[in-house]
Scaffold this motif. Sequence first.
Motif, short mmCIF file in Angstrom:
data_model
loop_
_atom_site.label_atom_id
_atom_site.label_comp_id
_atom_site.label_asym_id
_atom_site.label_seq_id
_atom_site.Cartn_x
_atom_site.Cartn_y
_atom_site.Cartn_z
N ALA A 102 0.76 -1.29 0.07
CA ALA A 102 0.02 0.23 -0.15
C ALA A 102 0.68 1.11 -0.05
O ALA A 102 2.02 1.36 0.69
N ASN A 103 0.55 2.28 -0.82
CA ASN A 103 0.94 3.56 -0.75
C ASN A 103 2.15 3.53 -1.65
O ASN A 103 2.27 2.67 -2.62
N ARG A 104 3.04 4.48 -1.79
CA ARG A 104 4.04 4.74 -2.64
C ARG A 104 5.59 4.03 -2.31
O ARG A 104 6.01 4.00 -1.15
N ILE A 105 6.13 3.46 -3.44
CA ILE A 105 7.52 3.10 -3.16
C ILE A 105 8.25 3.74 -4.28
O ILE A 105 7.94 3.96 -5.33
N ALA A 106 9.46 4.69 -3.80
CA ALA A 106 10.21 5.65 -4.68
C ALA A 106 10.84 4.79 -5.94
O ALA A 106 11.49 4.07 -5.71
N GLY A 107 10.54 5.40 -6.86
CA GLY A 107 11.02 4.95 -8.36
C GLY A 107 10.64 3.41 -8.58
O GLY A 107 11.25 2.73 -9.65
N GLY A 108 9.70 2.92 -7.65
CA GLY A 108 9.03 1.41 -7.89
C GLY A 108 10.48 0.65 -7.51
O GLY A 108 10.49 -0.56 -7.98
N ARG A 109 11.34 0.88 -6.93
CA ARG A 109 12.86 0.21 -6.51
C ARG A 109 12.92 -0.09 -4.94
O ARG A 109 12.50 0.61 -4.28
N PHE A 110 13.43 -1.35 -4.80
CA PHE A 110 13.82 -1.46 -3.36
C PHE A 110 14.97 -2.54 -3.47
O PHE A 110 15.07 -3.24 -4.27
N THR A 111 15.61 -2.71 -2.34
CA THR A 111 16.88 -3.79 -2.24
C THR A 111 16.52 -4.59 -1.27
O THR A 111 16.03 -3.98 0.01
N LEU A 112 16.40 -5.90 -1.15
CA LEU A 112 16.54 -6.73 -0.15
C LEU A 112 17.38 -8.08 -0.25
O LEU A 112 17.69 -8.57 -1.23
N LEU A 119 9.87 -2.68 -9.64
CA LEU A 119 8.52 -3.02 -9.76
C LEU A 119 7.80 -2.07 -10.86
O LEU A 119 8.31 -1.30 -11.29
N THR A 120 6.47 -2.58 -11.17
CA THR A 120 5.91 -1.62 -12.06
C THR A 120 5.60 -0.48 -11.72
O THR A 120 5.42 -0.19 -10.43
N GLN A 121 5.66 0.52 -12.57
CA GLN A 121 5.59 1.90 -12.13
C GLN A 121 4.37 2.73 -12.45
O GLN A 121 4.13 2.41 -13.85
N ASN A 122 3.54 3.09 -11.58
CA ASN A 122 2.05 3.41 -12.28
C ASN A 122 1.50 4.93 -11.65
O ASN A 122 0.47 5.25 -11.74
N ASP A 123 2.65 5.59 -11.09
CA ASP A 123 2.39 6.78 -10.19
C ASP A 123 3.81 7.64 -10.85
O ASP A 123 4.46 7.87 -9.88
N LYS A 124 3.77 7.81 -11.98
CA LYS A 124 5.02 8.74 -12.72
C LYS A 124 6.00 7.52 -12.34
O LYS A 124 5.98 6.55 -13.19
N ASN A 126 6.98 6.37 -9.69
CA ASN A 126 6.80 5.54 -8.57
C ASN A 126 5.81 4.30 -8.76
O ASN A 126 5.14 4.24 -9.76
N SER A 127 6.01 3.37 -7.75
CA SER A 127 4.89 2.23 -7.72
C SER A 127 3.94 2.51 -6.70
O SER A 127 4.35 2.87 -5.45
N LEU A 128 2.66 2.58 -6.98
CA LEU A 128 1.51 2.96 -6.03
C LEU A 128 0.72 1.83 -6.10
O LEU A 128 0.20 1.34 -6.88
N HIS A 129 0.33 1.55 -4.45
CA HIS A 129 -0.68 0.53 -4.05
C HIS A 129 -0.49 -0.71 -5.13
O HIS A 129 -1.40 -1.43 -5.37
N GLY A 130 0.84 -1.29 -5.01
CA GLY A 130 1.02 -2.76 -5.41
C GLY A 130 1.43 -2.81 -7.12
O GLY A 130 1.38 -3.73 -7.78
N GLY A 131 1.19 -1.47 -7.78
CA GLY A 131 1.83 -1.59 -9.14
C GLY A 131 0.55 -1.43 -10.05
O GLY A 131 -0.75 -1.42 -9.88
#
Length: 379
Positions: A102-112, A119-124, A126-131
């Motif tokens: 839920a909510n935004r992940i910057a650039g649709g990217r993260f490291t684990l 991730l898929t980008q659907n908010d410019k 960013n990735s929003l609400h799951g993509g």
Amino acid sequence: MHKAVWASTMVAAMAVTAGQAGAATAKRASFGTLADGTAIEAVTLTGSNGVSARIMTLGATLQAFDVPDRNGKVADVTLGYDDAASYITKPNYWGQTIGRYANRIAGGRFTLDGKAYQLTQNDKANSLHGGTVGFDKRVWRIVSVKDGATASVTLALTSPAGDQGYPGKLDVTVTYALDDKGALTIDFDAKSDAPTIVNLTNHALFDMGGEGSAIGTMAHRLTIPASRYTPVNDALIPTGEQRPVAGTVFDFTRGRIVGQDVRDGRDAQIVTGRGYDHNFVLDGGITREPKLAARLEDPASGRVLEVLTTEPGVQFYSGNFLDGTLVGKRGHVYRMGDGIALEPQKFPDTPNQPAFGSARVEPGKPYHHRMVYRVSVAR
């Protein structure tokens, strides 16, 4: 009638009435089809106090939430559509289950664990609400429907590894349970076969005067027990700061009329969000049992909504992007401020901001979030 017979009859009648009063019901029915012919179902949970909730399999959505006012008049207090297909053709996150994050992940990217994920980008950017195709756009399966002191429906979904770019196969269930006291409890559970990130919530937009009301939500009184909030940049990504609300338009600790400062352009954060679209840091933090995250009251009708959660934050969104282009239930045109979202959650962009905590889920350590929508009437 003989006194003894009369007394016996009254006792029996009272017993029947008491039994009925303590029984909530769950009714399963068709809710139309999508353009590709996919059948959609809905389960309506009804309490003896006049409160009911309709749960749709598309998006595991709270499609309707009917609540009496102080005069006993029942109204649906959630924005949405009258038909299932419109949730696909005119999407707007109205009452759906939101995931994987839920909510935004910057650039649709993260490291684990040292590995980067896109991730898929659907908010410019960013990735929003799951993509692009989040849980809100999936058809969930019903696994359980129950009547009783609490009526409930459980829905399930499997998200395969790589779905929208997320690692790990995720098995998810959402259970909606309605009691006779006006509490709709939502339990989100998820388990993964590999390390991943999870943040699930419901995205209902509320107008406690009844959806589509002439005056909308700007006269509602909102209380949020949070002494800090997370400011955002121009992309609505948290800056990392946890700023005190004291002395600002973000101070809802003692209650505040929503419309009082929603257009106060002297606050740069209001300008950035076009109103309120911010995560509040709940003073209670993460808890084992749900604690109060927000209280929303419509003085005109007397309807009160309390949102409770086990999570550390709640996103308050004042319906800033409703622009009159979408026609919802009963032909109502939804405009700015016609609905308020109060989304319990982990903080936005937590996977990229360690100071916010962790959204990690891994085998043997499943995810659980319990939230409650509790309705009542202020006399």
